[in-house]
Design an enzyme around this catalytic site. Structure first.
Site, PDB file in Angstrom:
ATOM      1  N   GLY A  60       0.807  -1.222   0.000  1.00  0.00           N
ATOM      2  CA  GLY A  60       0.000   0.000   0.000  1.00  0.00           C
ATOM      3  C   GLY A  60       0.839   1.270   0.000  1.00  0.00           C
ATOM      4  N   GLU A 116       1.903   4.660  -5.211  1.00  0.00           N
ATOM      5  CA  GLU A 116       0.755   5.466  -5.624  1.00  0.00           C
ATOM      6  C   GLU A 116      -0.180   4.566  -6.445  1.00  0.00           C
ATOM      7  OE1 GLU A 116       0.484   9.041  -5.093  1.00  0.00           O
ATOM      8  OE2 GLU A 116       2.033   8.482  -3.691  1.00  0.00           O
ATOM      9  N   LYS A 155       8.623  16.234  -4.067  1.00  0.00           N
ATOM     10  CA  LYS A 155       9.052  16.406  -2.672  1.00  0.00           C
ATOM     11  C   LYS A 155      10.294  17.280  -2.577  1.00  0.00           C
ATOM     12  CE  LYS A 155       6.974  12.044  -1.184  1.00  0.00           C
ATOM     13  NZ  LYS A 155       7.187  10.600  -1.131  1.00  0.00           N
TER      14      LYS A 155
HETATM   15  N1  HSE Z   1       4.117   6.589  -2.907  1.00  0.00           N
HETATM   16  C1  HSE Z   1       4.895   7.374  -2.003  1.00  0.00           C
HETATM   17  C2  HSE Z   1       6.127   6.605  -1.559  1.00  0.00           C
HETATM   18  C3  HSE Z   1       4.105   7.788  -0.818  1.00  0.00           C
HETATM   19  O1  HSE Z   1       6.320   5.485  -2.009  1.00  0.00           O
HETATM   20  O2  HSE Z   1       6.915   7.143  -0.790  1.00  0.00           O
HETATM   21  C4  HSE Z   1       3.394   9.083  -1.052  1.00  0.00           C
HETATM   22  O3  HSE Z   1       4.294  10.108  -1.341  1.00  0.00           O
END
Ligand code: HSE
Length: 345
Positions: free
Chosen positions: A208, A211, A226
């Site tokens: 989970g 994305e 980010k």
């Molecule tokens: N899919 C992202 C990750 C989490 O794997 O860090 C949400 O930013």
């Protein structure tokens, strides 16, 4: 006890985890911070859950799924702004966790703008809204005397902005490096252990953390968002997503990852912000990088993340860890809310 009205937008993995966390932490929040957080509405694209008072999980979902048909608390067509207006008054907080559209920023951008205009604080996990609209949203927040916080969009349970903006106050940030995406770090770690790319991605999805469209993770865009948001916040700059050079891990040969591991090194999807050749301009970069065991992020494995700030007066500061799943993201949003409303200490 201070009652804090919340409106939640988006009821996917993170929204649901946030709701559960609130229930789990209710007593703790009251005892430790004197805060009673009450979700007044949950907004989805087609309408809102709204019952004129604090919502309970049983009014929103059945068997873990959103419950709309036949639900007296479900109002098709009711807008989030209507729910905020019905509450009447400033001082609540929007908790925004809709899916990110990195081109339009919607629907999060409209939700956040409306909440800030209404004098509500906003805690935002949707990267799209911030990547597209942060300068305007910041101006709206300042103009309305409210807070805009986004730990949930900047590596969530790994503290990045709190470190850059508070712990390093007074120091000049001279460079940032990060492993900011749990999915790709997990895939690279598992590829080093012998799995192939597809197997490792499947595992990340099962956990989970990927994305819903894992392209954002594996092509580097989640990491790019980010590092962009962290850099702009910590340096006071206004770079855009197009300024970030992005290369993901999709074309990476498994042999390269395994041979690096045999040599005691590792391949990481590294995000870097560093002063560029042109004075005053920074270079923002996301790419798979071979790192030595002495690198401060070398031991960041699996779903963990990490960030290193290089500073003029505090030296190099590294933070690692932080849970990379919906519960970790929800906890990061809860942290932001507590820090907006807690009594001064
Ligand atoms: N899919 C992202 C990750 C989490 O794997 O860090 C949400 O930013």
């Amino acid at each position: 006890m201070k009652a804090v009205p919340l409106v939640l937008t988006g009821f996917g993995h993170v929204g649901r985890a946030f709701f559960s966390l609130l229930r789990e932490k209710r007593e703790d929040l009251e005892r430790r911070y004197g805060l009673a957080l009450e979700v007044l509405a949950v907004g989805r694209a087609e309408g809102c859950f709204y019952a004129g008072g604090p919502l309970d999980a049983r009014q929103i979902s059945q068997a873990g799924e959103p419950w709309t048909s036949g639900n007296p608390a479900w109002h098709a067509g009711l807008k989030v702004t209507d729910a905020i207006d019905r509450h009447g008054g400033r001082g609540g907080c929007l908790v925004e966790c809709t899916l990110s559209d990195l081109e339009t920023g919607e629907p999060g951008l409209s939700y956040v703008s409306a909440a800030l205009r209404a004098g509500w604080h906003a805690v935002v996990a949707s990267k799209g809204a911030l990547v597209v609209g942060l300068p305007d949203l910041r101006a709206l927040a300042t103009g309305n005397g409210v807070a805009l916080k986004y730990s949930g969009a900047t590596a969530a349970a790994l503290p990045t902005l709190d470190v850059g903006l508070f712990s390093l106050a007074g120091a000049r940030v001279e460079g940032i490096q990060g492993i900011l995406n749990g999915t790709t770090n997990y895939i690279l770690t598992r590829m080093g252990e012998g799995l192939d790319y597809a197997e490792a991605l499947k595992e990340a999805q099962d956990k989970g953390i990927a994305e819903p469209d894992p392209a954002h993770d594996v092509e580097g865009w989640d990491t790019a968002c980010k590092i962009l948001l962290i850099t702009n916040a910590c340096l006071g700059t206004d770079y855009a997503l197009k300024d970030v050079h992005v290369a993901g891990i999709t074309g990476l040969a498994a042999d390269l990852v395994r041979s690096a591991r045999r040599e005691g090194r590792s391949v990481k999807l590294l995000a870097t912000a560093a002063p560029g050749r042109t004075k005053g301009r920074w270079t923002l970069d996301v790419r798979p990088s071979l790192i030595d065991p002495s690198h401060p992020l070398a031991q960041v494995n699996g779903t963990e993340k990490g960030i290193t700030f290089l500073t003029d007066s505090m030296g190099s500061v590294t933070v690692t860890g932080g849970r990379s799943n919906p519960r970790g993201a929800a906890a990061a949003m809860l942290k932001d809310i507590i820090n907006i409303f807690r009594p001064a200490f």
